[in-house]
Scaffold this motif. Sequence first.
Motif, PDB file in Angstrom:
ATOM      1  N   GLN A 204       0.829  -1.205   0.000  1.00 62.42           N
ATOM      2  CA  GLN A 204       0.000   0.000   0.000  1.00 62.42           C
ATOM      3  C   GLN A 204       0.872   1.267   0.000  1.00 62.42           C
ATOM      4  O   GLN A 204       1.873   1.359   0.699  1.00 62.42           O
ATOM      5  N   ASN A 205       0.467   2.238  -0.801  1.00 62.44           N
ATOM      6  CA  ASN A 205       1.152   3.522  -0.896  1.00 62.44           C
ATOM      7  C   ASN A 205       0.611   4.430   0.201  1.00 62.44           C
ATOM      8  O   ASN A 205      -0.579   4.600   0.324  1.00 62.44           O
ATOM      9  N   ASN A 206       1.478   5.011   1.021  1.00 56.06           N
ATOM     10  CA  ASN A 206       1.025   5.843   2.138  1.00 56.06           C
ATOM     11  C   ASN A 206       0.995   7.327   1.813  1.00 56.06           C
ATOM     12  O   ASN A 206       0.345   8.088   2.504  1.00 56.06           O
ATOM     13  N   GLU A 207       1.729   7.768   0.787  1.00 56.37           N
ATOM     14  CA  GLU A 207       1.675   9.171   0.405  1.00 56.37           C
ATOM     15  C   GLU A 207       0.422   9.402  -0.419  1.00 56.37           C
ATOM     16  O   GLU A 207       0.124   8.645  -1.335  1.00 56.37           O
TER      17      GLU A 207
ATOM     18  N   GLY B  39       2.325   9.430  -9.183  1.00 51.18           N
ATOM     19  CA  GLY B  39       1.879   8.576  -8.086  1.00 51.18           C
ATOM     20  C   GLY B  39       0.538   8.929  -7.468  1.00 51.18           C
ATOM     21  O   GLY B  39       0.328   8.695  -6.286  1.00 51.18           O
ATOM     22  N   CYS B  40      -0.384   9.447  -8.258  1.00 52.12           N
ATOM     23  CA  CYS B  40      -1.720   9.757  -7.720  1.00 52.12           C
ATOM     24  C   CYS B  40      -2.483   8.470  -7.418  1.00 52.12           C
ATOM     25  O   CYS B  40      -2.421   7.509  -8.186  1.00 52.12           O
ATOM     26  N   SER B  41      -3.204   8.460  -6.304  1.00 56.25           N
ATOM     27  CA  SER B  41      -4.069   7.333  -5.953  1.00 56.25           C
ATOM     28  C   SER B  41      -5.514   7.586  -6.349  1.00 56.25           C
ATOM     29  O   SER B  41      -6.323   6.670  -6.376  1.00 56.25           O
ATOM     30  N   LEU B  42      -5.840   8.844  -6.593  1.00 61.30           N
ATOM     31  CA  LEU B  42      -7.179   9.234  -7.018  1.00 61.30           C
ATOM     32  C   LEU B  42      -7.021  10.390  -7.994  1.00 61.30           C
ATOM     33  O   LEU B  42      -6.227  11.301  -7.757  1.00 61.30           O
ATOM     34  N   ILE B  43      -7.759  10.326  -9.102  1.00 64.59           N
ATOM     35  CA  ILE B  43      -7.802  11.435 -10.046  1.00 64.59           C
ATOM     36  C   ILE B  43      -9.266  11.760 -10.293  1.00 64.59           C
ATOM     37  O   ILE B  43     -10.065  10.871 -10.607  1.00 64.59           O
ATOM     38  N   LEU B  44      -9.607  13.032 -10.167  1.00 65.05           N
ATOM     39  CA  LEU B  44     -10.934  13.516 -10.485  1.00 65.05           C
ATOM     40  C   LEU B  44     -10.818  14.418 -11.695  1.00 65.05           C
ATOM     41  O   LEU B  44      -9.951  15.293 -11.740  1.00 65.05           O
TER      42      LEU B  44
ATOM     43  N   ILE C 173      -9.924   2.206  -3.311  1.00 69.15           N
ATOM     44  CA  ILE C 173      -8.485   2.491  -3.404  1.00 69.15           C
ATOM     45  C   ILE C 173      -7.688   1.517  -2.537  1.00 69.15           C
ATOM     46  O   ILE C 173      -6.585   1.114  -2.911  1.00 69.15           O
ATOM     47  N   ASP C 174      -8.252   1.080  -1.397  1.00 71.30           N
ATOM     48  CA  ASP C 174      -7.613   0.012  -0.614  1.00 71.30           C
ATOM     49  C   ASP C 174      -7.436  -1.237  -1.471  1.00 71.30           C
ATOM     50  O   ASP C 174      -6.376  -1.865  -1.468  1.00 71.30           O
ATOM     51  N   LEU C 175      -8.497  -1.618  -2.173  1.00 72.75           N
ATOM     52  CA  LEU C 175      -8.489  -2.860  -2.950  1.00 72.75           C
ATOM     53  C   LEU C 175      -7.474  -2.838  -4.087  1.00 72.75           C
ATOM     54  O   LEU C 175      -6.967  -3.898  -4.477  1.00 72.75           O
ATOM     55  N   ILE C 176      -7.170  -1.656  -4.618  1.00 75.06           N
ATOM     56  CA  ILE C 176      -6.184  -1.572  -5.701  1.00 75.06           C
ATOM     57  C   ILE C 176      -4.806  -1.164  -5.173  1.00 75.06           C
ATOM     58  O   ILE C 176      -3.910  -0.857  -5.943  1.00 75.06           O
TER      59      ILE C 176
ATOM     60  N   PRO D 182     -15.685  -2.553   4.828  1.00 72.79           N
ATOM     61  CA  PRO D 182     -16.212  -3.730   5.541  1.00 72.79           C
ATOM     62  C   PRO D 182     -15.489  -3.903   6.872  1.00 72.79           C
ATOM     63  O   PRO D 182     -14.342  -3.483   7.028  1.00 72.79           O
ATOM     64  N   LYS D 183     -16.148  -4.554   7.799  1.00 76.08           N
ATOM     65  CA  LYS D 183     -15.558  -4.739   9.127  1.00 76.08           C
ATOM     66  C   LYS D 183     -14.230  -5.468   9.068  1.00 76.08           C
ATOM     67  O   LYS D 183     -13.342  -5.234   9.876  1.00 76.08           O
ATOM     68  N   HIS D 184     -14.042  -6.370   8.111  1.00 74.90           N
ATOM     69  CA  HIS D 184     -12.797  -7.122   8.011  1.00 74.90           C
ATOM     70  C   HIS D 184     -11.648  -6.302   7.432  1.00 74.90           C
ATOM     71  O   HIS D 184     -10.494  -6.701   7.524  1.00 74.90           O
ATOM     72  N   ALA D 185     -11.958  -5.140   6.839  1.00 71.41           N
ATOM     73  CA  ALA D 185     -10.911  -4.309   6.247  1.00 71.41           C
ATOM     74  C   ALA D 185     -10.082  -3.678   7.363  1.00 71.41           C
ATOM     75  O   ALA D 185     -10.616  -3.117   8.303  1.00 71.41           O
ATOM     76  N   LYS D 186      -8.799  -3.791   7.240  1.00 76.61           N
ATOM     77  CA  LYS D 186      -7.903  -3.254   8.284  1.00 76.61           C
ATOM     78  C   LYS D 186      -7.077  -2.111   7.740  1.00 76.61           C
ATOM     79  O   LYS D 186      -6.668  -2.112   6.575  1.00 76.61           O
ATOM     80  N   LYS D 187      -6.808  -1.169   8.628  1.00 80.04           N
ATOM     81  CA  LYS D 187      -5.922  -0.074   8.286  1.00 80.04           C
ATOM     82  C   LYS D 187      -4.507  -0.629   8.154  1.00 80.04           C
ATOM     83  O   LYS D 187      -4.073  -1.433   8.967  1.00 80.04           O
ATOM     84  N   PRO D 188      -3.773  -0.193   7.126  1.00 76.54           N
ATOM     85  CA  PRO D 188      -2.399  -0.693   6.960  1.00 76.54           C
ATOM     86  C   PRO D 188      -1.513  -0.224   8.098  1.00 76.54           C
ATOM     87  O   PRO D 188      -1.711   0.835   8.670  1.00 76.54           O
ATOM     88  N   SER D 189      -0.528  -1.055   8.429  1.00 73.84           N
ATOM     89  CA  SER D 189       0.422  -0.651   9.473  1.00 73.84           C
ATOM     90  C   SER D 189       1.364   0.413   8.912  1.00 73.84           C
ATOM     91  O   SER D 189       1.670   0.422   7.732  1.00 73.84           O
ATOM     92  N   ALA D 190       1.807   1.296   9.784  1.00 76.38           N
ATOM     93  CA  ALA D 190       2.644   2.419   9.347  1.00 76.38           C
ATOM     94  C   ALA D 190       4.008   1.980   8.913  1.00 76.38           C
ATOM     95  O   ALA D 190       4.575   1.045   9.276  1.00 76.38           O
TER      96      ALA D 190
END
Length: 184
Positions: free
Chosen positions: A2-5, A68-73, A156-159, A176-184
Amino acid sequence: MQNNEIKIGFVTVSDRASRGEYEDLGGPAMQEWIGKALANPWTAVATVIEDEQALIESTLKDMVDNQGCSLILTTGGTGPAKRDVTPEATETVCDKILDGFAEQMRAVSLQYVPTAILSRQIAGTRGSCLIINLPGKPSAIAECLEAVFPAVPYCIDLIEGAYLQTNDEFVKGFRPKHAKKPSA
């Protein structure tokens, strides 16, 4: 991994605005909305370009592949006019098209204007980035983002893009409840 920036691209597609003949209202409206929606810090990558398919494609590719954009509008170029080619450019650069975004945006827009059926906006993924075409009018941008943004962080988590945290008082992202925040 996962990309954190968090980099978010904002593309205004408008011949007149790119020439300075018309004030870009859509780009600032998208940035203002995202500023209210996200709780974590992010960096804007913004541009105003002409309605030219090759230019739209190269801009989207650059924002994903090099910046490195994670979202483009995007805003503009989604109607039936001959110069409106944003959806074609978006489809060309995407790995997958996510029809549900367009369906939901049109359904919401139809509550406000009957001409929403003329909108050809789409959404899709390229690598670890979600690209969403939005209408050009600032009020319609807000209405569409409000309708689809709850699904954006988890998509965006899924990709494997950046982890987006929403300001739940403005818009609540669904995971979803099973989705976890990534570790730092």
